[in-house]
Design an enzyme around this catalytic site. Structure first.
Site, PDB file in Angstrom:
ATOM      1  N   ASP A  86       0.703  -0.310   0.303  1.00  0.00           N
ATOM      2  CA  ASP A  86      -0.363  -0.062   0.013  1.00  0.00           C
ATOM      3  C   ASP A  86       1.131   0.959  -0.110  1.00  0.00           C
ATOM      4  OD1 ASP A  86      -2.180  -1.733   0.541  1.00  0.00           O
ATOM      5  OD2 ASP A  86      -2.916  -1.141   1.640  1.00  0.00           O
ATOM      6  N   HIS A 142       4.795  -7.677  -0.199  1.00  0.00           N
ATOM      7  CA  HIS A 142       4.388  -8.950  -0.524  1.00  0.00           C
ATOM      8  C   HIS A 142       4.129  -8.754  -2.047  1.00  0.00           C
ATOM      9  CE1 HIS A 142       1.165  -9.275   2.273  1.00  0.00           C
ATOM     10  NE2 HIS A 142       0.961  -8.158   2.654  1.00  0.00           N
ATOM     11  N   SER A 226       8.733   3.923   5.083  1.00  0.00           N
ATOM     12  CA  SER A 226       9.775   3.837   4.248  1.00  0.00           C
ATOM     13  C   SER A 226       9.879   3.769   2.547  1.00  0.00           C
ATOM     14  CB  SER A 226      11.121   2.501   5.126  1.00  0.00           C
ATOM     15  OG  SER A 226      11.906   3.212   4.154  1.00  0.00           O
TER      16      SER A 226
END
Length: 258
Positions: A86, A142, A226
Protein backbone atom coordinates in the site's frame (compact mmCIF):
# COMPACT_ATOMS: atom_id res chain seq x y z
CA UNK A 1 1.55 19.75 15.51
CA UNK A 2 0.84 16.10 16.35
CA UNK A 3 1.32 15.09 12.73
CA UNK A 4 4.67 16.89 12.64
CA UNK A 5 5.87 15.13 15.80
CA UNK A 6 4.71 11.68 14.68
CA UNK A 7 6.17 12.13 11.20
CA UNK A 8 9.47 13.29 12.68
CA UNK A 9 9.52 10.22 14.91
CA UNK A 10 9.08 7.94 11.91
CA UNK A 11 10.89 9.63 9.06
CA UNK A 12 13.78 11.78 10.27
CA UNK A 13 17.29 10.52 9.79
CA UNK A 14 18.98 9.17 12.88
CA UNK A 15 22.18 7.60 14.00
CA UNK A 16 22.30 4.09 15.40
CA UNK A 17 21.90 5.22 19.04
CA UNK A 18 18.86 7.39 18.28
CA UNK A 19 17.31 4.61 16.24
CA UNK A 20 17.57 2.22 19.17
CA UNK A 21 16.01 4.73 21.54
CA UNK A 22 13.05 5.42 19.27
CA UNK A 23 12.56 1.74 18.49
CA UNK A 24 12.46 0.95 22.20
CA UNK A 25 10.08 3.84 22.91
CA UNK A 26 7.53 2.64 20.35
CA UNK A 27 7.71 -0.93 21.58
CA UNK A 28 7.05 -0.44 25.30
CA UNK A 29 3.53 -1.03 26.59
CA UNK A 30 3.08 2.57 27.67
CA UNK A 31 3.26 3.61 23.99
CA UNK A 32 -0.16 2.03 23.42
CA UNK A 33 -1.63 5.25 24.80
CA UNK A 34 -0.51 6.93 21.58
CA UNK A 35 -2.30 4.52 19.23
CA UNK A 36 -5.67 6.29 19.23
CA UNK A 37 -4.02 9.67 18.64
CA UNK A 38 -1.74 8.26 15.91
CA UNK A 39 -4.66 6.61 14.09
CA UNK A 40 -6.72 9.79 14.26
CA UNK A 41 -3.87 12.09 13.21
CA UNK A 42 -3.07 10.09 10.07
CA UNK A 43 -6.66 8.95 9.40
CA UNK A 44 -5.73 5.27 9.49
CA UNK A 45 -8.51 2.97 8.27
CA UNK A 46 -9.20 1.21 11.57
CA UNK A 47 -11.80 -1.10 10.01
CA UNK A 48 -9.09 -2.88 8.01
CA UNK A 49 -6.85 -3.60 11.00
CA UNK A 50 -6.83 -7.23 12.12
CA UNK A 51 -7.34 -6.15 15.77
CA UNK A 52 -9.20 -3.33 17.46
CA UNK A 53 -7.05 -0.42 18.60
CA UNK A 54 -7.37 -1.52 22.23
CA UNK A 55 -5.92 -4.96 21.42
CA UNK A 56 -2.49 -3.72 20.30
CA UNK A 57 0.05 -3.76 23.10
CA UNK A 58 2.30 -1.00 21.72
CA UNK A 59 2.52 1.64 19.02
CA UNK A 60 4.99 -0.60 17.22
CA UNK A 61 2.56 -3.52 17.09
CA UNK A 62 -0.12 -1.23 15.66
CA UNK A 63 2.26 0.26 13.12
CA UNK A 64 3.20 -3.22 11.85
CA UNK A 65 -0.40 -4.42 11.93
CA UNK A 66 -1.84 -7.11 9.68
CA UNK A 67 -5.13 -6.57 7.87
CA UNK A 68 -8.46 -8.32 8.09
CA UNK A 69 -8.49 -11.24 5.67
CA UNK A 70 -9.97 -10.19 2.36
CA UNK A 71 -9.09 -6.51 2.73
CA UNK A 72 -6.95 -6.66 -0.41
CA UNK A 73 -7.73 -8.32 -3.74
CA UNK A 74 -4.76 -9.98 -5.47
CA UNK A 75 -4.71 -9.78 -9.26
CA UNK A 76 -3.53 -13.26 -10.32
CA UNK A 77 -3.36 -12.58 -14.06
CA UNK A 78 0.22 -13.55 -15.07
CA UNK A 79 0.33 -10.68 -17.57
CA UNK A 80 -0.08 -8.17 -14.74
CA UNK A 81 2.52 -6.92 -12.29
CA UNK A 82 0.99 -6.09 -8.91
CA UNK A 83 1.92 -3.55 -6.28
CA UNK A 84 3.90 -5.13 -3.42
CA UNK A 85 2.65 -2.54 -0.91
CA UNK A 86 0.00 0.00 0.00
CA UNK A 87 1.66 3.25 -1.01
CA UNK A 88 1.77 6.37 -3.12
CA UNK A 89 3.41 5.68 -6.47
CA UNK A 90 6.28 8.15 -6.36
CA UNK A 91 7.82 7.41 -9.76
CA UNK A 92 7.78 4.92 -12.62
CA UNK A 93 9.36 4.56 -16.04
CA UNK A 94 11.76 2.64 -18.23
CA UNK A 95 15.46 2.34 -17.44
CA UNK A 96 17.92 3.99 -19.80
CA UNK A 97 20.93 2.41 -21.50
CA UNK A 98 22.99 2.89 -18.33
CA UNK A 99 20.30 1.19 -16.20
CA UNK A 100 19.67 4.43 -14.35
CA UNK A 101 16.68 6.61 -13.57
CA UNK A 102 16.03 10.14 -12.36
CA UNK A 103 14.12 10.95 -9.18
CA UNK A 104 13.85 14.36 -7.50
CA UNK A 105 16.82 15.62 -9.52
CA UNK A 106 19.11 12.74 -8.59
CA UNK A 107 20.39 9.92 -10.77
CA UNK A 108 20.17 6.37 -9.42
CA UNK A 109 22.22 3.58 -10.97
CA UNK A 110 21.30 -0.03 -10.39
CA UNK A 111 24.93 -0.94 -9.75
CA UNK A 112 24.84 1.16 -6.57
CA UNK A 113 21.30 0.27 -5.57
CA UNK A 114 21.67 -3.49 -6.03
CA UNK A 115 25.27 -3.63 -4.86
CA UNK A 116 26.76 -5.41 -7.87
CA UNK A 117 28.58 -4.26 -10.98
CA UNK A 118 26.88 -6.52 -13.55
CA UNK A 119 23.31 -5.45 -12.74
CA UNK A 120 22.99 -3.74 -16.14
CA UNK A 121 23.04 -7.11 -17.89
CA UNK A 122 19.81 -8.15 -16.17
CA UNK A 123 17.90 -4.87 -16.17
CA UNK A 124 19.09 -2.97 -19.29
CA UNK A 125 15.66 -3.27 -20.97
CA UNK A 126 13.66 -2.99 -17.77
CA UNK A 127 11.39 -0.66 -15.85
CA UNK A 128 11.29 0.82 -12.37
CA UNK A 129 8.64 1.71 -9.78
CA UNK A 130 9.18 3.70 -6.58
CA UNK A 131 6.60 3.38 -3.79
CA UNK A 132 6.43 5.75 -0.83
CA UNK A 133 4.80 4.47 2.37
CA UNK A 134 3.41 7.17 4.63
CA UNK A 135 2.81 6.69 8.37
CA UNK A 136 -0.85 5.88 7.64
CA UNK A 137 -0.13 3.02 5.27
CA UNK A 138 -0.23 -0.71 5.91
CA UNK A 139 3.49 -1.51 6.22
CA UNK A 140 3.75 -5.15 5.22
CA UNK A 141 5.46 -6.08 1.96
CA UNK A 142 4.22 -8.74 -0.49
CA UNK A 143 5.58 -10.53 -3.55
CA UNK A 144 4.67 -8.69 -6.77
CA UNK A 145 5.00 -11.81 -8.94
CA UNK A 146 5.68 -15.54 -8.73
CA UNK A 147 9.40 -16.25 -8.69
CA UNK A 148 12.44 -18.00 -7.26
CA UNK A 149 14.68 -15.94 -5.00
CA UNK A 150 18.26 -16.04 -6.24
CA UNK A 151 19.91 -13.47 -3.96
CA UNK A 152 18.99 -11.52 -0.85
CA UNK A 153 21.49 -9.10 0.68
CA UNK A 154 21.64 -6.19 3.10
CA UNK A 155 23.55 -3.00 2.37
CA UNK A 156 24.28 0.27 4.17
CA UNK A 157 24.24 1.17 7.85
CA UNK A 158 22.63 4.60 8.17
CA UNK A 159 19.40 6.03 6.86
CA UNK A 160 18.50 9.47 5.56
CA UNK A 161 14.84 10.49 5.18
CA UNK A 162 13.01 9.02 2.19
CA UNK A 163 10.06 11.40 2.27
CA UNK A 164 9.82 13.85 -0.70
CA UNK A 165 12.14 16.37 0.95
CA UNK A 166 14.68 13.70 1.87
CA UNK A 167 14.69 12.26 -1.66
CA UNK A 168 15.53 15.72 -2.97
CA UNK A 169 18.03 16.91 -0.37
CA UNK A 170 19.84 13.77 0.83
CA UNK A 171 22.65 12.13 -1.16
CA UNK A 172 21.02 9.31 -3.17
CA UNK A 173 19.17 7.81 -0.19
CA UNK A 174 17.61 4.97 -2.21
CA UNK A 175 21.05 3.55 -3.02
CA UNK A 176 22.93 4.63 0.13
CA UNK A 177 20.45 3.98 2.95
CA UNK A 178 20.29 0.74 4.83
CA UNK A 179 18.32 -1.57 2.54
CA UNK A 180 17.45 -5.19 1.84
CA UNK A 181 17.75 -6.21 -1.82
CA UNK A 182 15.93 -9.30 -3.03
CA UNK A 183 16.48 -10.42 -6.62
CA UNK A 184 14.27 -13.15 -7.99
CA UNK A 185 13.76 -14.95 -11.29
CA UNK A 186 10.30 -15.04 -12.87
CA UNK A 187 8.64 -16.19 -16.09
CA UNK A 188 8.69 -12.50 -17.05
CA UNK A 189 12.43 -12.16 -16.51
CA UNK A 190 14.51 -11.05 -13.51
CA UNK A 191 13.04 -8.71 -10.92
CA UNK A 192 14.36 -6.96 -7.82
CA UNK A 193 12.52 -5.74 -4.74
CA UNK A 194 14.52 -3.15 -2.79
CA UNK A 195 13.28 -2.36 0.72
CA UNK A 196 14.83 0.95 1.81
CA UNK A 197 15.15 1.88 5.48
CA UNK A 198 14.20 5.37 6.66
CA UNK A 199 15.01 5.70 10.35
CA UNK A 200 15.75 2.54 12.30
CA UNK A 201 18.69 0.72 10.70
CA UNK A 202 17.17 -2.61 11.74
CA UNK A 203 13.62 -1.79 10.69
CA UNK A 204 13.28 -4.20 7.74
CA UNK A 205 12.20 -7.64 8.84
CA UNK A 206 11.81 -10.62 6.49
CA UNK A 207 8.96 -13.09 6.95
CA UNK A 208 9.30 -15.49 3.98
CA UNK A 209 11.96 -18.11 4.76
CA UNK A 210 11.26 -20.10 1.58
CA UNK A 211 12.92 -19.25 -1.73
CA UNK A 212 9.81 -19.64 -3.87
CA UNK A 213 7.58 -16.58 -3.86
CA UNK A 214 3.92 -16.51 -4.84
CA UNK A 215 2.32 -13.22 -5.81
CA UNK A 216 0.56 -11.61 -2.90
CA UNK A 217 2.55 -13.62 -0.34
CA UNK A 218 3.86 -11.59 2.60
CA UNK A 219 7.65 -11.40 2.44
CA UNK A 220 8.50 -8.78 5.07
CA UNK A 221 7.55 -5.56 6.79
CA UNK A 222 8.86 -2.18 7.87
CA UNK A 223 8.93 -1.34 11.55
CA UNK A 224 8.96 2.33 10.48
CA UNK A 225 7.83 4.17 7.34
CA UNK A 226 9.93 3.86 4.24
CA UNK A 227 10.19 3.26 0.50
CA UNK A 228 10.15 0.25 -1.82
CA UNK A 229 11.73 0.13 -5.28
CA UNK A 230 10.59 -2.55 -7.75
CA UNK A 231 12.71 -3.28 -10.82
CA UNK A 232 11.92 -5.48 -13.82
CA UNK A 233 14.32 -6.95 -16.36
CA UNK A 234 11.93 -6.29 -19.23
CA UNK A 235 10.14 -3.08 -20.11
CA UNK A 236 6.42 -3.14 -19.44
CA UNK A 237 3.85 -2.77 -22.21
CA UNK A 238 1.63 -0.34 -20.32
CA UNK A 239 1.64 1.49 -17.00
CA UNK A 240 -1.72 1.34 -15.22
CA UNK A 241 -1.17 3.97 -12.54
CA UNK A 242 -0.21 7.62 -12.49
CA UNK A 243 2.65 9.04 -10.44
CA UNK A 244 1.26 10.43 -7.19
CA UNK A 245 -1.61 7.94 -7.20
CA UNK A 246 -2.60 6.05 -4.05
CA UNK A 247 -2.48 2.30 -4.71
CA UNK A 248 -3.25 -0.87 -2.79
CA UNK A 249 -1.16 -3.99 -2.47
CA UNK A 250 -2.33 -6.61 -4.95
CA UNK A 251 -3.67 -4.22 -7.57
CA UNK A 252 -2.20 -4.18 -11.08
CA UNK A 253 0.40 -1.48 -11.73
CA UNK A 254 1.42 -2.51 -15.24
CA UNK A 255 1.05 -5.02 -18.04
CA UNK A 256 4.17 -7.09 -18.55
CA UNK A 257 5.94 -7.65 -21.84
CA UNK A 258 5.78 -11.47 -21.87
Amino acid sequence: MKKFLYRSFIELAGNRALSRVLSHASGVKSSRRLIQSFAHTFQVNKEEAALTLHDYDSLHSFFTRSLVEGSRTINHDPSQLISPVDAVLGAQGNLDAHTAFQLKGQTYTLEKMLGRQNAKHDYAEGSYFVFYLSPAHYHRIHAPYDGAVRAQKRFGSKSAPVNPAGLKMADEPLSRNYRVVTEFETDAGPMALVKVGALNVNSILLTAPENEWKRGQEVGYFAFGSTVVLLTGRSVEAFHCEEGEEIHMGSSISQLNL
